[in-house]
Design a protein around this motif. Structure first.
Motif, mmCIF file in Angstrom:
data_model
loop_
_atom_site.group_PDB
_atom_site.id
_atom_site.type_symbol
_atom_site.label_atom_id
_atom_site.label_comp_id
_atom_site.label_asym_id
_atom_site.label_seq_id
_atom_site.Cartn_x
_atom_site.Cartn_y
_atom_site.Cartn_z
ATOM 1 N N ARG A 379 0.845 -1.200 0.000
ATOM 2 C CA ARG A 379 0.000 0.000 0.000
ATOM 3 C C ARG A 379 0.884 1.256 0.000
ATOM 4 O O ARG A 379 1.947 1.297 0.621
ATOM 5 C CB ARG A 379 -0.910 -0.009 1.237
ATOM 6 C CG ARG A 379 -2.256 -0.715 1.037
ATOM 7 C CD ARG A 379 -2.128 -2.211 0.812
ATOM 8 N NE ARG A 379 -3.365 -2.818 0.322
ATOM 9 C CZ ARG A 379 -4.175 -3.586 1.049
ATOM 10 N NH1 ARG A 379 -3.895 -3.839 2.311
ATOM 11 N NH2 ARG A 379 -5.263 -4.117 0.516
ATOM 12 N N PHE A 380 0.417 2.298 -0.675
ATOM 13 C CA PHE A 380 1.170 3.547 -0.785
ATOM 14 C C PHE A 380 0.229 4.665 -1.216
ATOM 15 O O PHE A 380 -0.848 4.425 -1.742
ATOM 16 C CB PHE A 380 2.299 3.403 -1.821
ATOM 17 C CG PHE A 380 1.816 3.004 -3.193
ATOM 18 C CD1 PHE A 380 1.383 3.956 -4.102
ATOM 19 C CD2 PHE A 380 1.777 1.670 -3.568
ATOM 20 C CE1 PHE A 380 0.923 3.591 -5.359
ATOM 21 C CE2 PHE A 380 1.315 1.292 -4.822
ATOM 22 C CZ PHE A 380 0.879 2.256 -5.716
ATOM 23 N N LEU A 381 0.690 5.896 -0.996
ATOM 24 C CA LEU A 381 -0.004 7.070 -1.523
ATOM 25 C C LEU A 381 0.879 7.859 -2.480
ATOM 26 O O LEU A 381 0.387 8.706 -3.221
ATOM 27 C CB LEU A 381 -0.471 7.979 -0.376
ATOM 28 C CG LEU A 381 -1.583 7.429 0.521
ATOM 29 C CD1 LEU A 381 -1.977 8.484 1.551
ATOM 30 C CD2 LEU A 381 -2.804 6.995 -0.287
ATOM 31 N N GLU A 382 2.179 7.611 -2.426
ATOM 32 C CA GLU A 382 3.103 8.269 -3.358
ATOM 33 C C GLU A 382 4.184 7.280 -3.775
ATOM 34 O O GLU A 382 4.579 6.405 -2.997
ATOM 35 C CB GLU A 382 3.789 9.484 -2.702
ATOM 36 C CG GLU A 382 2.920 10.714 -2.570
ATOM 37 C CD GLU A 382 3.712 11.957 -2.175
ATOM 38 O OE1 GLU A 382 3.082 13.015 -2.050
ATOM 39 O OE2 GLU A 382 4.948 11.881 -1.994
ATOM 40 N N ASN A 383 4.646 7.426 -4.990
ATOM 41 C CA ASN A 383 5.893 6.827 -5.452
ATOM 42 C C ASN A 383 6.357 7.631 -6.666
ATOM 43 O O ASN A 383 5.738 8.643 -7.008
ATOM 44 C CB ASN A 383 5.745 5.322 -5.746
ATOM 45 C CG ASN A 383 4.751 5.015 -6.862
ATOM 46 O OD1 ASN A 383 4.705 5.701 -7.885
ATOM 47 N ND2 ASN A 383 3.953 3.969 -6.673
ATOM 48 N N HIS A 384 7.395 7.185 -7.338
ATOM 49 C CA HIS A 384 7.975 7.986 -8.420
ATOM 50 C C HIS A 384 7.046 8.118 -9.621
ATOM 51 O O HIS A 384 7.205 9.031 -10.432
ATOM 52 C CB HIS A 384 9.310 7.385 -8.870
ATOM 53 C CG HIS A 384 9.174 6.061 -9.541
ATOM 54 N ND1 HIS A 384 9.054 4.880 -8.838
ATOM 55 C CD2 HIS A 384 9.132 5.722 -10.857
ATOM 56 C CE1 HIS A 384 8.940 3.880 -9.692
ATOM 57 N NE2 HIS A 384 8.989 4.351 -10.926
ATOM 58 N N ASP A 385 6.072 7.211 -9.748
ATOM 59 C CA ASP A 385 5.143 7.263 -10.881
ATOM 60 C C ASP A 385 3.918 8.134 -10.612
ATOM 61 O O ASP A 385 3.272 8.597 -11.552
ATOM 62 C CB ASP A 385 4.642 5.856 -11.226
ATOM 63 C CG ASP A 385 5.669 5.037 -11.973
ATOM 64 O OD1 ASP A 385 6.357 5.609 -12.837
ATOM 65 O OD2 ASP A 385 5.791 3.832 -11.690
ATOM 66 N N ALA A 395 -4.015 17.089 -4.405
ATOM 67 C CA ALA A 395 -4.828 17.588 -3.294
ATOM 68 C C ALA A 395 -4.513 19.024 -2.922
ATOM 69 O O ALA A 395 -5.355 19.725 -2.357
ATOM 70 C CB ALA A 395 -4.641 16.688 -2.070
ATOM 71 N N GLY A 396 -3.289 19.482 -3.231
ATOM 72 C CA GLY A 396 -2.907 20.846 -2.896
ATOM 73 C C GLY A 396 -2.493 21.048 -1.457
ATOM 74 O O GLY A 396 -1.891 22.056 -1.113
ATOM 75 N N ASP A 397 -2.803 20.084 -0.601
ATOM 76 C CA ASP A 397 -2.509 20.185 0.821
ATOM 77 C C ASP A 397 -2.229 18.770 1.334
ATOM 78 O O ASP A 397 -3.099 17.898 1.247
ATOM 79 C CB ASP A 397 -3.687 20.793 1.566
ATOM 80 C CG ASP A 397 -3.399 21.071 3.039
ATOM 81 O OD1 ASP A 397 -2.496 20.418 3.603
ATOM 82 O OD2 ASP A 397 -4.092 21.917 3.630
ATOM 83 N N PRO A 398 -1.038 18.515 1.880
ATOM 84 C CA PRO A 398 -0.719 17.159 2.338
ATOM 85 C C PRO A 398 -1.588 16.683 3.491
ATOM 86 O O PRO A 398 -1.722 15.478 3.709
ATOM 87 C CB PRO A 398 0.752 17.265 2.753
ATOM 88 C CG PRO A 398 0.963 18.703 3.072
ATOM 89 C CD PRO A 398 0.085 19.455 2.119
ATOM 90 N N LEU A 399 -2.205 17.620 4.228
ATOM 91 C CA LEU A 399 -3.037 17.223 5.364
ATOM 92 C C LEU A 399 -4.298 16.483 4.929
ATOM 93 O O LEU A 399 -4.875 15.718 5.701
ATOM 94 C CB LEU A 399 -3.407 18.450 6.201
ATOM 95 C CG LEU A 399 -2.235 19.205 6.851
ATOM 96 C CD1 LEU A 399 -2.750 20.369 7.695
ATOM 97 C CD2 LEU A 399 -1.380 18.266 7.697
ATOM 98 N N TYR A 400 -4.719 16.698 3.679
ATOM 99 C CA TYR A 400 -5.896 15.993 3.186
ATOM 100 C C TYR A 400 -5.667 14.484 3.112
ATOM 101 O O TYR A 400 -6.617 13.707 2.986
ATOM 102 C CB TYR A 400 -6.291 16.508 1.800
ATOM 103 C CG TYR A 400 -6.975 17.852 1.795
ATOM 104 C CD1 TYR A 400 -7.889 18.189 2.779
ATOM 105 C CD2 TYR A 400 -6.705 18.789 0.795
ATOM 106 C CE1 TYR A 400 -8.520 19.429 2.778
ATOM 107 C CE2 TYR A 400 -7.333 20.031 0.786
ATOM 108 C CZ TYR A 400 -8.235 20.349 1.789
ATOM 109 O OH TYR A 400 -8.863 21.571 1.781
ATOM 110 N N SER A 401 -4.418 14.068 3.175
ATOM 111 C CA SER A 401 -4.116 12.641 3.039
ATOM 112 C C SER A 401 -4.070 11.903 4.373
ATOM 113 O O SER A 401 -3.889 10.679 4.387
ATOM 114 C CB SER A 401 -2.762 12.460 2.349
ATOM 115 O OG SER A 401 -1.700 12.850 3.207
ATOM 116 N N ILE A 402 -4.226 12.598 5.485
ATOM 117 C CA ILE A 402 -4.052 11.953 6.789
ATOM 118 C C ILE A 402 -4.973 10.738 6.966
ATOM 119 O O ILE A 402 -4.511 9.644 7.325
ATOM 120 C CB ILE A 402 -4.214 12.975 7.926
ATOM 121 C CG1 ILE A 402 -2.939 13.821 8.014
ATOM 122 C CG2 ILE A 402 -4.498 12.291 9.269
ATOM 123 C CD1 ILE A 402 -2.964 14.912 9.054
#
Length: 582
Positions: A379-385, A395-402
């Motif tokens: 599972r992930f939310l970010e990678n190089h792709d 999202a414009g704001d990293p807090l939206y991913s919490i």
């Protein structure tokens, strides 16, 4: 003296074995980084800048202090991306490495997935280019010293158009050396060909091309080879993987994908040798690029072959076809596969607050799509792709991913991955070169990564330049990963989906992870305006509270008290999550 040495050896081996056992028992946390970007301290960031203008990180930049900062995130494996030598425009002729042809290189630094020598490492990453392998091996040793394991990329489907190994061990052959290029397909060829046709470089020359002085669109390849993304044409498009050529695993695509696996195609044997070479250096795992583009029969053979000599190695497959997950996990012997089209895509819609987003997609993932092997999905939310969460296009704001990050880390006992800079809200902003303004951090160009550089602080890796909000975000990641890696319920527990109650809507979700040792109630609220308020019913299969009991919200360490009964009252603010141990 000999007895003393034997005793010391036994003690060291015992410590190493104990560390391996502890690591194996933990939920895996993988941290992906590109050394070229991770350690780069320069901040010029000129579009299409050279290595002299924009700089490049080195193996040596990933110091013990840097590794301490990575380990602080609960990391058990570091995935070093872009280690193996790949096509590039940077000139290392003084060391016998000429620049590649700009017609078939993306960006100045080049794609880490266009391998030009499987038995060499990228010279960009070395302080002393003549000792680049030594510097990589020193990084490998440092990472192990800090109690973490190392993953590198294995790119089995394609190689750079200019592939040639100068450093292969004696007795091994290069790809294509004995090919019959008059045949489009032959089971004994390493490549696929377009007989009697000259390769046509995509694109048109023009003054607006920043590399026009290096490109003449006359790259000589005759006969043309098939392009990496299964384009069997002399003329791939600019959107194809035109910088790569497809390797032949014995599948005749022109005749209904007929298989020719007996005797084993020569590519199989060459790839086995490559895996054994890197495993012999002490690599702990391989992230296998585009694993589904290689026949499962190859994996069915090669992974047991490698593990017979290196049983602790892990193999992670990049996969996007959920219908084939079971095949590649069970028959193909992969330890883990990407969970992109299931959990990632659903969580992305929730993070972005898209109209069709629904928490039922989370339920579908663990109940149906990965039923029986959820613990083997990465599972992930970010990678190089993928796009950076904090980018304007995501999202414009990293807090939206919490809330999404909490789900990614706790839904199963399988691995969770972080991409360097994610923990400080790196937005991937800027027109880097070939990467362009695409909401991602480029893998093709020389570039400094600004928000990550604030944590790096010119090599101090102390985070003093981070804003208060960035420090808070990083603290959240540290706390969450510690919970995930230390929790018996998350690693081995069963899952119970809580029924809809209170004001729960399609942006709110909860589940209980539980074992005989531990019970966790995990509640996430993706809604951007509404607070989740509910009384969560507890099934008897989980627990029946007969008296008032203490509880702890683990993300904040807040102490709670649950009254006697079979329900837990919760109140979860918008764009947040709670993990309640009771």
């Amino acid at each position: 003296m000999i007895t003393r040495l034997r005793n010391i050896t036994l003690i060291v081996l015992t410590i190493i074995c104990s560390q391996d056992t502890i690591l194996a028992q933990k939920k895996p946390v993988i941290y992906q980084l590109l050394p070229r970007l991770f350690g780069n301290k320069q901040a010029n960031n000129i579009t299409y800048g050279t290595i002299e203008q924009n700089g490049s990180g080195k193996f040596n930049d990933i110091s013990l202090k840097a590794l301490d900062g990575i380990k602080e995130l609960g990391v058990t494996y570091v995935w070093y991306t872009g280690i193996i030598a790949h096509a590039s425009l940077t000139d290392y002729s003084a060391f016998g490495i000429k620049p590649d042809d700009a017609d078939v290189v993306k960006g100045r630094a080049g794609s880490p997935y266009a391998i030009r020598d499987y038995y060499d490492v990228d010279p960009d990453l070395a302080v002393d280019v003549s000792r680049r392998m030594d510097e990589f091996e020193a990084l490998l040793a440092r990472t192990h010293e800090k109690g973490m394991k190392v993953i590198i990329d294995f790119v089995p489907n394609h190689v750079a158009r200019n592939y040639h190994s100068r450093f292969k061990p004696e007795g091994l052959e290069d790809f294509g050396l004995k090919d019959d290029a008059t045949k489009g397909f032959s089971a004994s060829n390493d490549y696929y060909y377009i007989p009697d046709q000259q390769f046509v470089v995509p694109g048109k020359p023009g003054k607006n091309d920043p590399l026009s002085d290096l490109r003449d669109l006359k790259f000589a390849e005759f006969p043309a080879k098939a392009t990496g993304n299964n384009v069997f044409s002399k003329s791939p498009s600019e959107n194809d993987w035109y910088e790569t050529v497809k390797l032949n695993y014995g599948v005749d695509y022109a005749n209904g994908e007929k298989n020719h696996f007996d005797p084993k195609p020569p590519v199989w044997l060459k790839m086995r040798d490559i895996l054994l070479y890197w495993a012999s250096k002490g690599i702990d795992g391989f992230r296998c690029d585009m694993a589904e583009m290689v026949p499962v029969e190859f994996w069915e053979w090669v992974i047991p072959e490698i593990k017979s000599k290196y049983p602790s190695l892990i193999f992670i497959g990049e996969a996007y076809n959920s219908a084939a997950y079971a095949t590649y996990l069970n028959r193909g012997h992969f330890d883990y596969l990407y969970d992109k089209v299931g959990l990632y895509d659903g969580l992305k819609r929730l993070i972005r607050n898209e109209s069709n987003a629904n928490v039922k997609e989370i339920s579908k993932v663990w109940q149906q799509e990965t039923a029986g092997f959820g613990d083997r999905m990465l599972r992930f939310l970010e990678n190089h792709d993928e796009e950076r969460i904090a980018s304007a296009g995501f999202a414009g704001d990293p807090l939206y991913s919490i809330p999404a990050m909490v789900v990614s880390a706790t839904l199963s006992g399988g691995p969770v991955m972080l991409y360097f800079g994610q923990e400080v809200g790196e937005p991937g902003k800027g027109v880097e070169g070939f990467g362009g303004e695409d909401n991602r951090t480029t893998i093709f160009d020389y570039w400094g990564v600004p928000e990550h550089q604030k944590w790096m602080n010119n090599g101090a890796f102390d985070g003093t330049l981070l804003s208060k909000g960035q420090k808070s975000l990083r603290d959240f990641y540290i706390k969450l990963m510690r919970i995930a890696t230390s929790s018996d319920a998350i690693k081995d527990g069963r899952i119970y989906e809580i029924p809809v109650s209170g004001n729960m809507n399609n942006r709110m979700y909860g589940y209980i992870r539980y074992t005989a040792k531990q019970r966790l109630l995990i509640i996430v609220n993706f809604d951007r305006a509404q607070t989740l308020e509910a009384s969560i019913s507890l099934p008897e299969e989980v627990v029946k509270i007969k008296a008032s009991v203490p509880a702890t919200e683990l993300l904040t360490d807040k102490k709670l008290n649950i009254s006697a009964g079979i329900s837990i009252p919760v109140k979860v603010a918008p764009i947040s999550a709670q993990i309640i141990e009771f």
